[in-house]
Design a protein around this motif. Structure first.
Motif, PDB file in Angstrom:
ATOM      1  N   LEU A 144       5.915   6.993  -0.416  1.00  0.00           N
ATOM      2  CA  LEU A 144       5.106   7.410   0.732  1.00  0.00           C
ATOM      3  C   LEU A 144       4.330   6.207   1.240  1.00  0.00           C
ATOM      4  O   LEU A 144       3.868   5.379   0.452  1.00  0.00           O
ATOM      5  CB  LEU A 144       4.112   8.508   0.338  1.00  0.00           C
ATOM      6  CG  LEU A 144       4.699   9.815  -0.177  1.00  0.00           C
ATOM      7  CD1 LEU A 144       3.579  10.773  -0.548  1.00  0.00           C
ATOM      8  CD2 LEU A 144       5.621  10.447   0.827  1.00  0.00           C
ATOM      9  N   LYS A 145       4.204   6.127   2.561  1.00  0.00           N
ATOM     10  CA  LYS A 145       3.392   5.054   3.143  1.00  0.00           C
ATOM     11  C   LYS A 145       2.698   5.574   4.392  1.00  0.00           C
ATOM     12  O   LYS A 145       3.167   6.507   5.048  1.00  0.00           O
ATOM     13  CB  LYS A 145       4.232   3.821   3.462  1.00  0.00           C
ATOM     14  CG  LYS A 145       5.117   3.947   4.678  1.00  0.00           C
ATOM     15  CD  LYS A 145       5.781   2.623   5.001  1.00  0.00           C
ATOM     16  CE  LYS A 145       6.581   2.724   6.275  1.00  0.00           C
ATOM     17  NZ  LYS A 145       7.162   1.460   6.647  1.00  0.00           N
ATOM     18  N   GLU A 146       1.574   4.938   4.703  1.00  0.00           N
ATOM     19  CA  GLU A 146       0.841   5.272   5.922  1.00  0.00           C
ATOM     20  C   GLU A 146       1.388   4.429   7.059  1.00  0.00           C
ATOM     21  O   GLU A 146       1.530   3.216   6.928  1.00  0.00           O
ATOM     22  CB  GLU A 146      -0.649   4.990   5.765  1.00  0.00           C
ATOM     23  CG  GLU A 146      -1.373   6.012   4.949  1.00  0.00           C
ATOM     24  CD  GLU A 146      -2.866   5.778   4.937  1.00  0.00           C
ATOM     25  OE1 GLU A 146      -3.603   6.749   5.155  1.00  0.00           O
ATOM     26  OE2 GLU A 146      -3.282   4.642   4.713  1.00  0.00           O
ATOM     27  N   VAL A 193       0.967   9.811   7.028  1.00  0.00           N
ATOM     28  CA  VAL A 193       1.699   9.532   5.792  1.00  0.00           C
ATOM     29  C   VAL A 193       3.137  10.007   5.979  1.00  0.00           C
ATOM     30  O   VAL A 193       3.373  11.139   6.404  1.00  0.00           O
ATOM     31  CB  VAL A 193       1.044  10.236   4.584  1.00  0.00           C
ATOM     32  CG1 VAL A 193       1.848   9.987   3.315  1.00  0.00           C
ATOM     33  CG2 VAL A 193      -0.384   9.766   4.408  1.00  0.00           C
ATOM     34  N   THR A 225       0.809  -1.217   0.000  1.00  0.00           N
ATOM     35  CA  THR A 225       0.000   0.000   0.000  1.00  0.00           C
ATOM     36  C   THR A 225       0.844   1.270   0.000  1.00  0.00           C
ATOM     37  O   THR A 225       0.299   2.363   0.063  1.00  0.00           O
ATOM     38  CB  THR A 225      -0.954   0.032   1.205  1.00  0.00           C
ATOM     39  OG1 THR A 225      -0.184  -0.057   2.398  1.00  0.00           O
ATOM     40  CG2 THR A 225      -1.953  -1.097   1.135  1.00  0.00           C
ATOM     41  N   GLU A 281      -2.513   8.925  -4.547  1.00  0.00           N
ATOM     42  CA  GLU A 281      -3.480   8.685  -3.464  1.00  0.00           C
ATOM     43  C   GLU A 281      -2.908   9.116  -2.122  1.00  0.00           C
ATOM     44  O   GLU A 281      -3.655   9.444  -1.213  1.00  0.00           O
ATOM     45  CB  GLU A 281      -3.883   7.216  -3.439  1.00  0.00           C
ATOM     46  CG  GLU A 281      -4.703   6.831  -4.649  1.00  0.00           C
ATOM     47  CD  GLU A 281      -5.407   5.508  -4.492  1.00  0.00           C
ATOM     48  OE1 GLU A 281      -5.974   5.257  -3.425  1.00  0.00           O
ATOM     49  OE2 GLU A 281      -5.394   4.732  -5.459  1.00  0.00           O
ATOM     50  N   LEU A 282      -1.596   9.084  -1.993  1.00  0.00           N
ATOM     51  CA  LEU A 282      -0.939   9.534  -0.766  1.00  0.00           C
ATOM     52  C   LEU A 282      -0.116  10.779  -1.080  1.00  0.00           C
ATOM     53  O   LEU A 282       0.543  10.852  -2.117  1.00  0.00           O
ATOM     54  CB  LEU A 282      -0.013   8.447  -0.207  1.00  0.00           C
ATOM     55  CG  LEU A 282      -0.654   7.143   0.226  1.00  0.00           C
ATOM     56  CD1 LEU A 282       0.410   6.170   0.704  1.00  0.00           C
ATOM     57  CD2 LEU A 282      -1.669   7.385   1.323  1.00  0.00           C
ATOM     58  N   SER A 283      -0.154  11.738  -0.171  1.00  0.00           N
ATOM     59  CA  SER A 283       0.656  12.943  -0.344  1.00  0.00           C
ATOM     60  C   SER A 283       0.948  13.552   1.011  1.00  0.00           C
ATOM     61  O   SER A 283       0.242  13.313   1.989  1.00  0.00           O
ATOM     62  CB  SER A 283      -0.048  13.952  -1.254  1.00  0.00           C
ATOM     63  OG  SER A 283      -1.240  14.382  -0.644  1.00  0.00           O
ATOM     64  N   GLU A 343       3.090   4.099  -1.854  1.00  0.00           N
ATOM     65  CA  GLU A 343       2.988   4.665  -3.192  1.00  0.00           C
ATOM     66  C   GLU A 343       4.346   5.186  -3.644  1.00  0.00           C
ATOM     67  O   GLU A 343       4.888   6.118  -3.043  1.00  0.00           O
ATOM     68  CB  GLU A 343       1.956   5.790  -3.203  1.00  0.00           C
ATOM     69  CG  GLU A 343       1.651   6.309  -4.579  1.00  0.00           C
ATOM     70  CD  GLU A 343       0.479   7.254  -4.562  1.00  0.00           C
ATOM     71  OE1 GLU A 343      -0.477   7.005  -5.313  1.00  0.00           O
ATOM     72  OE2 GLU A 343       0.512   8.237  -3.809  1.00  0.00           O
TER      73      GLU A 343
END
Length: 184
Positions: A103-105, A128, A85, A175-177, A87
């Motif tokens: 980037l990752k959560e 993030v 998951t 989707e991630l930033s 990005e």
């Protein structure tokens, strides 16, 4: 006596039928190919899964969940990255190594102590974060033996390498930033 036993069972069965749901999962795989200036071929594979939950009898929509995962390969499998998951954002090609920025959560746990009852309440949130890694290839004998892996590095080391290497953007859906991302 039978009436008292059957009524709760019938009520439970009725509640079960009205609240039980079925799910339908749709999976879509998007593959993006990109030829980089250094004659390397980049393939980015994104898998999207959307699951919709609907009631068995009422056919009501109880919600939809969205999950995605990224994988990328360089030169048809010479270098592989399975980020799940996370990005991917940038690839950095140097003379003898490859770096990635993504980037990752990450789940940040929080423990709060109630001073009156002396209880610890647990909670947390997702944040993030920037992650930087270098590709390490310890394979030998036509890459049949040994191992290859990604090793996390600091953003400072990544930024130092940027001065003498070539960086490429990786196609993604953003989707991630992070609003305050600063990469020199």
């Amino acid at each position: 006596m039978k009436k008292f036993i059957c009524t709760p069972i019938f009520g439970f069965a009725l509640i079960f039928l009205f609240t039980d749901c079925k799910s339908k999962t749709e999976e879509r795989v998007d593959i993006t190919n990109k030829l980089l200036e250094n004659n390397k071929h980049l393939e980015v594979k994104k898998t999207n899964k959307n699951t919709t939950y609907t009631g068995l009898i009422t056919n009501s929509n109880y919600g939809t969940s969205h999950h995605y995962s990224y994988k990328l390969t360089v030169n048809n499998g010479d270098v592989n990255w399975n980020g799940g998951t996370a990005e991917p954002k940038h690839l950095l090609f140097c003379k003898d190594s490859i770096y990635i920025h993504y980037l990752k959560e990450k789940y940040i746990p929080i423990n709060a102590k109630d001073s009156i009852e002396n209880k610890v309440e647990k909670g947390g949130y997702y944040e993030v974060q920037d992650v930087f890694e270098v590709y390490v290839d310890k394979r030998y004998f036509f890459k049949f033996f040994g191992d290859d892996y990604w090793l996390e590095i600091s953003s400072e080391r990544y930024n130092l390498q940027k001065e003498s290497c070539t960086e490429y953007s990786i196609p993604n859906d953003n989707e991630l930033s992070i609003s305050n991302t600063i990469i020199d």
